[in-house]
Structure formats: structure tokens, C-alpha cells
Design an enzyme around this catalytic site. Structure first.
Site, PDB file in Angstrom:
ATOM      1  CD  GLU A  63      63.986 -25.938  49.933  1.00 17.22           C
ATOM      2  OE1 GLU A  63      65.431 -26.483  49.749  1.00 17.22           O
ATOM      3  OE2 GLU A  63      62.823 -25.980  50.095  1.00 17.22           O
ATOM      4  CD  GLU A  75      60.301 -32.523  53.464  1.00 17.54           C
ATOM      5  OE1 GLU A  75      60.854 -33.540  53.612  1.00 17.54           O
ATOM      6  OE2 GLU A  75      59.426 -31.665  52.411  1.00 17.54           O
ATOM      7  CD  GLU A  94      70.344 -36.376  53.254  1.00 14.75           C
ATOM      8  OE1 GLU A  94      69.988 -37.451  52.952  1.00 14.75           O
ATOM      9  OE2 GLU A  94      70.437 -35.198  53.609  1.00 14.75           O
ATOM     10  CG  ASP A 117      63.939 -31.657  60.038  1.00 15.21           C
ATOM     11  OD1 ASP A 117      64.948 -32.398  60.479  1.00 15.21           O
ATOM     12  OD2 ASP A 117      63.748 -31.406  58.713  1.00 15.21           O
TER      13      ASP A 117
END
EC number: 3.2.1.-
Length: 578
Positions: free
Chosen positions: A354, A375, A120, A261
Site C-alpha cells: 500500500e 492499478e 463507492e 487519484d
């Protein structure tokens, strides 16, 4: 009822625009969609959230929109401000961009005793600072003589990235998931990291190496990518979590979503940014295995990485980046088909839960939330650039309507805790302003400088001659921070050969910087107190804040809870306990 309301709303919309209503599903309605008015609504959305962050939450990381206050989440560096900085410029706000650059230079310190997520911190902080650094001249900031090969934001990005380097000192070169910004890797830190937390560094770290002349960043990022590649299964898949000391796969679920991902995304984007055939061929190999084992009817499932047997027939909202990624390698038809599947889920709930159980066509227990993720909108933005298909604008319209209707509160926009009954959570993630709003705006703003096709550009004189910048072809990192690929060719020479003036500036800067901090800290503790050691200062408030910073940080290796506990809800998770 909701569908009727929606169709009524779209009818009223059309009526207001005095357009003939188009037959359902023809896409013609979207052709008349007033792009400019949606663009303005997105702009208003940004400022509603941004101004409340500044008013109620700054200098904390994130806004808590239900209580109108702030909290530190991923560290303690005014994260939302760093994350939203380049969005300001994309919306055309140069004066606020310049103001924030000054605020960050004076107020952000990475020498803090905080446990930070390596992943992050890289994508949000290092990525946000690099992007803002490369855009600062365009935003009218007075840049240093050596820019873009030097500058205060670049120094901050480099400082933040250096704090992450200790995590990469493992036998495999794959990094730990958490690092203490002051002390390095904590003794007893878990060696289990998710795949994305290992393979999502090449965009930022290669950019840093090319700009600063220090190869260490790109080297560690490449080594980590290659270690994952080396540990793929015989059928060509990677799992979800791996032990970075032993290289044993701990969670063996293979798919394109959470935990994996952005590894795939960075193979493609790294290849584009660095014109690197090896990274692209790695991705294309994975792509074959993914199609062979996980793709069913334009959906992607989760399978066991060694056997290829289905472990969970689930669509996760994070997977919605995939059609955008497919469009980047030119596979537009497949991308569109998968996008349309995902869009049906959006229409069912007014957001992407989710987790979505594909065979049952419904949400998964405890996974019904939508934290305003970008996304699907990101994929729509890419696909709209590629096809101009009006259906993609319709998704943008639906997103604006949904987010305004369900998630808007007096103090910003709140995470949707449950899409079924529209309960909200007291959180506004920094990616809402970094990504969701940015991709929406870019979808509705065809003439934005980000979409530049190379017909205009700037020529900049650097210590190493002239180079071209702002010609377009921006590569977005996974937090939607655009990196100008041309900038990587501006600072080619080795470090020793750089201008002496740059070293002098650096020296001057470090003197100035220490002064600033002493002054700032001194004023925090009242006039009479010595500013020498802020840790000993008796100020109760700052003591409390400092502790909460330390403890607010989860020690998990991944952004959210571990994959095992996340999936235990869904039945068997393959664990290799040997």
C-alpha cells in the site's frame, strides 16, 4: 531464494513451451509468453472466486475467503455480483450475465436504512449497473423498446444515484462523503470529504443524464468538479481532504494517490467521454503543477499544497493508475518510465505494498499489505495497447503467478495482509472481480470486443432515430466498468418528448416491482405472517442481519480510514485548524 525460485519457474515455463531461453532482461522471453494460456488462467481465476462468492457469500456484499462466508461492506446490495457483471460478458459468458440481470432486478433494493459511501456507491453500483445496461443487448438480453434510453438496469442505476443526490446539497456543491440511503445525510455527518470523493462522479452522472434526459446528475457532478478547481492553491495543487461547508482544506497534502487519484482520472475521462475541452484544460493545468512540484526521477511524491515542500517521499499502490492515465493523453514515454519504476517495486515484493518509502526502498510500517488492487495491471493494459511492449505482458504474467501463489485459498482469493511474510486477510474486495481480473484478461486478450477499433458496430433504433453502439472507444470508470461513449448520443431529446410508451412501461414496471417485493418479503417471514411491515417481523435472523447492515457501515467520509490517521504513522500531516 525467491528470485532463484522465480527464475527457475520461468525457466521451466520456457522449457515447457520448448522456447530458447532469452538473455535476462531482453524482454524476448515475454515475446514467447503464451498469451492464450495466461488468458485461460485468468479465466479460471475469475471462476474460482466468482463461484465461491455465489456459493458461500451471496447475497452479502463480499466473500470472506478464509472462513467461506459473506459480509456486507459498502451497503447491502450484493455488491460483488453487481461489480462482476460486466466482467462475465468480457469473458464471453452470456448465459450467466442474463441470469444475474434477473437476480439483481428481483433482489436488489436501495430503500434501506444503510449509511453508504457516496463515492463507492457511485463507482461500484451506479457504474456497474450503467455498464451492464449498455452491454445488455450485446449479451443477448431481451431489451425494452426504448433501449438504451430505458431499461430495468438503467432504472436501478438512476434509483441508486438519486439516493446520493442529497449529499450534494451543500453551500459549495461539494458532496458529503456518506449518505443514508433512506434518510439522506445524517445530522452530525462530518463535512470533511476527500478530493476523490468530490471529483469522481462526472463519468457515471453525465452518462445517466444523457440516457435519462434528466440534467440534474451531470449538473451536480460538474458543480463539484468546478468547486475543487476554484479551491486549488496558488501553485495549482489540490490537497487531500476539504470541508465541504467552508471549502477549507483540512489535509493539505498534494499528490496523485489515495484521496485525490480519481479526481484527475475523471477530468481526463470526462473530457474524452463528453468531448469537453474545459475538463481537459483543467487536467493539463494540474498536470503541469504535478510535474513541477511532485515529480522526481519519474517518481511522484507528496508535497504541501501551498508551499510545494515535500511532506512524504512515499509511493502508494493506488498511484499506479497514473501511467495508464498519461497514456490516455498521449504521454507514452513518461508513462513507460514511471511504470517501470512501479514494476521494480512489484518485483521486489510480488505485489505492490500500500505504501512504499522511495528513499529507503522498503515498505512503510502498517502499510505492507496488497489487497489485490488493479492499478498497475490497469496501466499495463493501457500501455500495451499503445506500445505492444512485451515487458507489459511480463507484468501480467508476474501478477497471475503471484496472486495464484500467495493469495489463492480454497474459497477464493484473499487480501494479502503483509507482502513480507505472505499473511492473508479474510477479505476479497469486489474490485478483484470488477477490475483486477478484467484488466488482466484484457491484457491477454487482444481480440476482445472491448478493444474494438470501430471497424464493426451495431446500429440501434431508438425513440429518437438511429444510433451507433459497440463501436469501441469504451471509457472505463474508476471501477473498470466500461461506458460506451456513443450511447450518450442515443437519447438526445428532452424528457417531455419521449415516447408515451416509455411512461406506460415505467408505470407497468413500478406495479410489477412492488408486487415482487411484497411477495419476496412475505415468504421471508413464513406463511402466516403479514408482509406489510418487514421491520416489525419477529424473524430473529432477519432482525440480526438488518442491524448488522446498519452498523457495518463506517461513518468515515472516505473508503478507508481518514487520511490523517493513515499518515500520522509517517510523521507530520499538515492540518489547518484555524
Amino acid at each position: 531464494g525467491a528470485a532463484m525460485l522465480r527464475s527457475l519457474a520461468s525457466f521451466l515455463c520456457l522449457w515447457a513451451l520448448r522456447l530458447p531461453a532469452a538473455p535476462a532482461g531482453s524482454g524476448a522471453a515475454a515475446r514467447g509468453l503464451d498469451v492464450a494460456s495466461y488468458r485461460e488462467r485468468v479465466r479460471a481465476m475469475f471462476y474460482h472466486a466468482y463461484e465461491h462468492y455465489l456459493e458461500s457469500a451471496f447475497p452479502y456484499d463480499e466473500l470472506r475467503p478464509l472462513t467461506c462466508d459473506g459480509q456486507d461492506t459498502w451497503g447491502s446490495f450484493s455488491l460483488t455480483l453487481i461489480d462482476a457483471l460486466d466482467t462475465l460478458l468480457i469473458l464471453g459468458n452470456v448465459s450467466e450475465f442474463q441470469r444475474v440481470v434477473n437476480v439483481l432486478q428481483e433482489g436488489v433494493d436501495f430503500d434501506i436504512d444503510v449509511n453508504a459511501s457516496v463515492f463507492e456507491t457511485n463507482i461500484r453500483v451506479v457504474g456497474g449497473l450503467l455498464s451492464a445496461h449498455l452491454l445488455s443487448k450485446k449479451a443477448g438480453v431481451e431489451v425494452e423498446a426504448g433501449w438504451p434510453c430505458s431499461g430495468p438496469l438503467l432504472r436501478m442505476a438512476e434509483e441508486a444515484a438519486r439516493k446520493l443526490l442529497p449529499a450534494f446539497q451543500t453551500p459549495t456543491g461539494m458532496p458529503y462523503g456518506t449518505v443514508n440511503l433512506l434518510h439522506g445525510v445524517n445530522p452530525g455527518e462530518t463535512p470533511v470529504t476527500c478530493t476523490a470523493g468530490i471529483g469522481t462522479f462526472i463519468v457515471e452522472f453525465a452518462t445517466l443524464s444523457h440516457l435519462t434526459g434528466d440534467p440534474v446528475f451531470e449538473d451536480v457532478a460538474r458543480k463539484a468538479l468546478k468547486a475543487l478547481w476554484k479551491n486549488r492553491s496558488d501553485i495549482g495543487l489540490v490537497g487531500n481532504h476539504i470541508d465541504v461547508i467552508t471549502a477549507k482544506w483540512v489535509a493539505q497534502d498534494a499528490g496523485i494517490g489515495a484521496g485525490v487519484d480519481s479526481y484527475f482520472e475523471y477530468l481526463v475521462k470526462g473530457a474524452v467521454l463528453l468531448q469537453d475541452k474545459e475538463l481537459m484544460s483543467m487536467f493539463l493545468e494540474y498536470n503541469k503543477a504535478i510535474k513541477n512540484y511532485t515529480k522526481f526521477d519519474d517518481w511522484y511524491l507528496w508535497v504541501q499544497m501551498y508551499k510545494g515542500t515535500v511532506s512524504m517521499p512515499v509511493f502508494q499502490s493506488l498511484e499506479a493508475y497514473w501511467p495508464g492515465l498519461q497514456s490516455l493523453i498521449g504521454d507514452v514515454d513518461n508513462a513507460m518510465r514511471t511504470f517501470l519504476n512501479y514494476y521494480t517495486v512489484w518485483k521486489q515484493f510480488g505485489g505492490l505494498p500500500e505504501f512504499y518509502n522511495i528513499p529507503q526502498g522498503y515498505t512503510v510500517d502498517k502499510r505492507e499489505g496488497y489487497p489485490l488492487r488493479p492499478e498497475l495491471i490497469e496501466s499495463a493494459m493501457y500501455l500495451y495497447r499503445a506500445t505492444r511492449d512485451p515487458t507489459l505482458l511480463e507484468l501480467g504474467r508476474d501478477a497471475v503467478e503471484s496472486i495464484e501463489k500467495i493469495s489463492k485459498v480454497d474459497c477464493g482469493f484473499a487480501t494479502i495482509k503483509d507482502l513480507r511474510d505472505h499473511r492473508l486477510d479474510n477479505r476479497m474486495e469486489s474490485f478483484f472481480l470488477a477490475e483486477t481480473v478484467k484488466y488482466l484478461y484484457l491484457l491477454f486478450d487482444p481480440d476482445n470486443f472491448i478493444h474494438n477499433d470501430g471497424s464493426v458496430f451495431d446500429v440501434v433504433t431508438t425513440p429518437y432515430g438511429e444510433c451507433v453502439l459497440n463501436a469501441g472507444g469504451y471509457v472505463f470508470n474508476t471501477e473498470a466498468h466500461p461506458i460506451d461513449p456513443a450511447a450518450l448520443h442515443c437519447c438526445r431529446k428532452r424528457k417531455e418528448e419521449q415516447w408515451e410508451v416509455e411512461d406506460l412501461m415505467r408505470e407497468f414496471y413500478s406495479l410489477r416491482k412492488t408486487k415482487k417485493f411484497t411477495l419476496k418479503r412475505a415468504s421471508d417471514h413464513g406463511e402466516g405472517e403479514s408482509p406489510t411491515d418487514p421491520e416489525d417481523a419477529p424473524s430473529e435472523k432477519s432482525g440480526k442481519k438488518r442491524n448488522s447492515k446498519k452498523n457495518s457501515h463506517s461513518l468515515l467520509s472516505c473508503p478507508s480510514q481518514s487520511f490523517n490517521s493513515k499518515l500520522a504513522v509517517l510523521g507530520q500531516v499538515f492540518l489547518d485548524n484555524t
